[in-house]
Design an enzyme around this catalytic site. Structure first.
Site, short mmCIF file in Angstrom:
data_model
loop_
_atom_site.label_atom_id
_atom_site.label_comp_id
_atom_site.label_asym_id
_atom_site.label_seq_id
_atom_site.Cartn_x
_atom_site.Cartn_y
_atom_site.Cartn_z
N HIS A 117 40.71 -18.30 9.01
CA HIS A 117 40.72 -18.14 10.47
C HIS A 117 39.72 -17.10 10.96
O HIS A 117 39.41 -17.06 12.15
CB HIS A 117 42.14 -17.81 10.98
CG HIS A 117 42.59 -16.41 10.72
ND1 HIS A 117 43.42 -16.08 9.67
CD2 HIS A 117 42.36 -15.25 11.38
CE1 HIS A 117 43.68 -14.78 9.70
NE2 HIS A 117 43.03 -14.25 10.72
N ASP A 125 44.53 -20.61 4.21
CA ASP A 125 43.87 -19.60 5.05
C ASP A 125 42.89 -18.77 4.23
O ASP A 125 42.85 -17.54 4.34
CB ASP A 125 44.89 -18.70 5.75
CG ASP A 125 44.26 -17.94 6.93
OD1 ASP A 125 43.17 -18.35 7.37
OD2 ASP A 125 44.85 -16.94 7.38
N SER A 165 42.48 -8.90 8.73
CA SER A 165 42.55 -10.24 8.15
C SER A 165 41.43 -10.49 7.16
O SER A 165 40.26 -10.26 7.46
CB SER A 165 42.49 -11.30 9.26
OG SER A 165 43.63 -11.25 10.08
#
Length: 365
Positions: A105, A135, A213
């Site tokens: 993402h 992911d 992230s």
């Protein structure tokens, strides 16, 4: 005599009031040191502090900032300025060939990607492969770039709740930030953007915020144990509940992305029904809706018949392992791998039966 006493009392009171009024100035005049204060000695750093400092100094050069631009957005290369459409996160060096691992993402939809190394140098990177189901994404530094040392790899299967965890990343764009905590829980389930679930996800209370992230979650030896991917927070900032994709999954997926640019998605061609349907029947398992021409249909699995109102088969086991929910089934499918057969235990009309189905790549182009 009495008047003199009163007069002296008044003078004393007045003097005290003057002293109180001018005390800050008097303190500065008479007590402020004319030179820098002496440094107080301190005891040695604790063993925990020394080990944490050493871990950061050893690992941080391998942690990078990942910045992508979408569409006409101007990517933050040295000759450009940031703007709308910029997305950023963290990544880390995977190997000496210059591969960088981050979250899907972080770079999904990006037309251009830049990597800011710990040294401050900014280099271009290409998106080599994406795995939305996990992911995860792999980037490759532009040829000729100086490649920092790769991270050491650990094992997530060995983790225990309560052991120390360390996260390095770029929360809110603040690069090279270290947070510490413990592993709060194991075997969490995390929905992916493609409707599947990542199993055995690590939960930690090490502060993870937007921008972390794709960064590494480390053990006390500085080994990679997970890739930070999400937080649970109504406000969008750290609430002590962060999640990381386990390194055992990462170590399986990343080589596939480097080699092929994609990861096969093992399946048998079913769409899982609502878990509540099985619960209403008093059975834990996966309600089956088969796809036409799928491996599941060829194996004889019977799907839901909405016209007749028939539930069909409910998968309750796979290769001898109990299946209570979809993630249990996908775990076994991934363990078997594409091109092999899986033995399924199913309930049909409240009776058990066993079927064998071929595991296929359900997302093969």
């Amino acid at each position: 005599m009495r008047d003199r006493t009163v007069w002296i009392f008044r003078v004393v009171v007045l003097a005290l009031l003057v002293v109180l009024a001018f005390r800050p100035s008097l303190d500065r005049w008479f007590f402020a040191p004319p030179a820098p204060r002496l440094i107080a000695p301190r005891a040695d750093l604790t063993d925990l502090e020394r080990s944490t400092i050493t871990l950061f100094q050893r690992v941080s050069p391998s942690v990078v900032q990942v910045v992508g631009s979408r569409g006409d957005a101007r990517a933050p290369f040295p000759d450009r300025s940031g703007g709308e459409g910029i997305q950023s996160g963290t990544g880390f060096i995977w190997d000496a060939a210059g591969h960088v691992v981050t979250n899907n993402h972080v770079v999904q939809g990006a037309a251009e990607v830049a990597i800011r190394l710990a040294s401050g140098e900014v280099v271009r990177a290409d998106i080599l492969g994406l795995a939305p189901n996990y992911d995860l994404a792999v980037l490759r530094l532009a040829s000729g770039s100086r490649v920092p040392p790769p991270l050491a790899i650990g094992r997530s299967a060995e983790l225990q709740v309560g052991q120390s965890a360390f996260a390095i990343g770029n929360p809110f764009g603040l690069d090279q930030s270290l947070t510490t905590g413990v592993i709060s829980a194991l075997k969490r389930r995390l929905p992916s953007s493609e409707g599947r679930e990542v199993a055995d996800v690590i939960q930690t209370d090490a502060a993870i915020n937007p921008g972390n992230s794709g960064g590494p979650l480390l053990d006390s030896a500085g080994r990679l144990i997970g890739v930070n991917t999400a937080i649970f927070s109504p406000s969008g900032t750290n609430a002590g509940i962060g999640f990381a994709i386990p390194v055992d999954v990462v170590n399986r997926i990343v080589p596939e992305l480097i080699r092929r640019g994609r990861v096969p998605t093992p399946g048998i061609g079913i769409v899982a029904g609502d878990e509540r349907l099985a619960t209403q029947l008093g059975v834990e398992g996966v309600v089956v809706q088969t796809m036409p021409g799928s491996s599941a249909e060829r194996a004889g699995l019977r799907g839901v018949d909405p016209v007749a109102g028939v539930i069909g088969d409910i998968i309750v086991g796979a290769n001898g392992q109990t299946v209570r929910r979809l993630s249990d089934l996908t775990n076994e499918l991934e363990a078997v791998g594409v091109g092999r057969e899986i033995e399924l235990s199913v309930m049909r009309d409240r009776r058990g039966r066993t079927v064998r189905a071929e595991v296929i790549d359900v997302n093969r182009p």
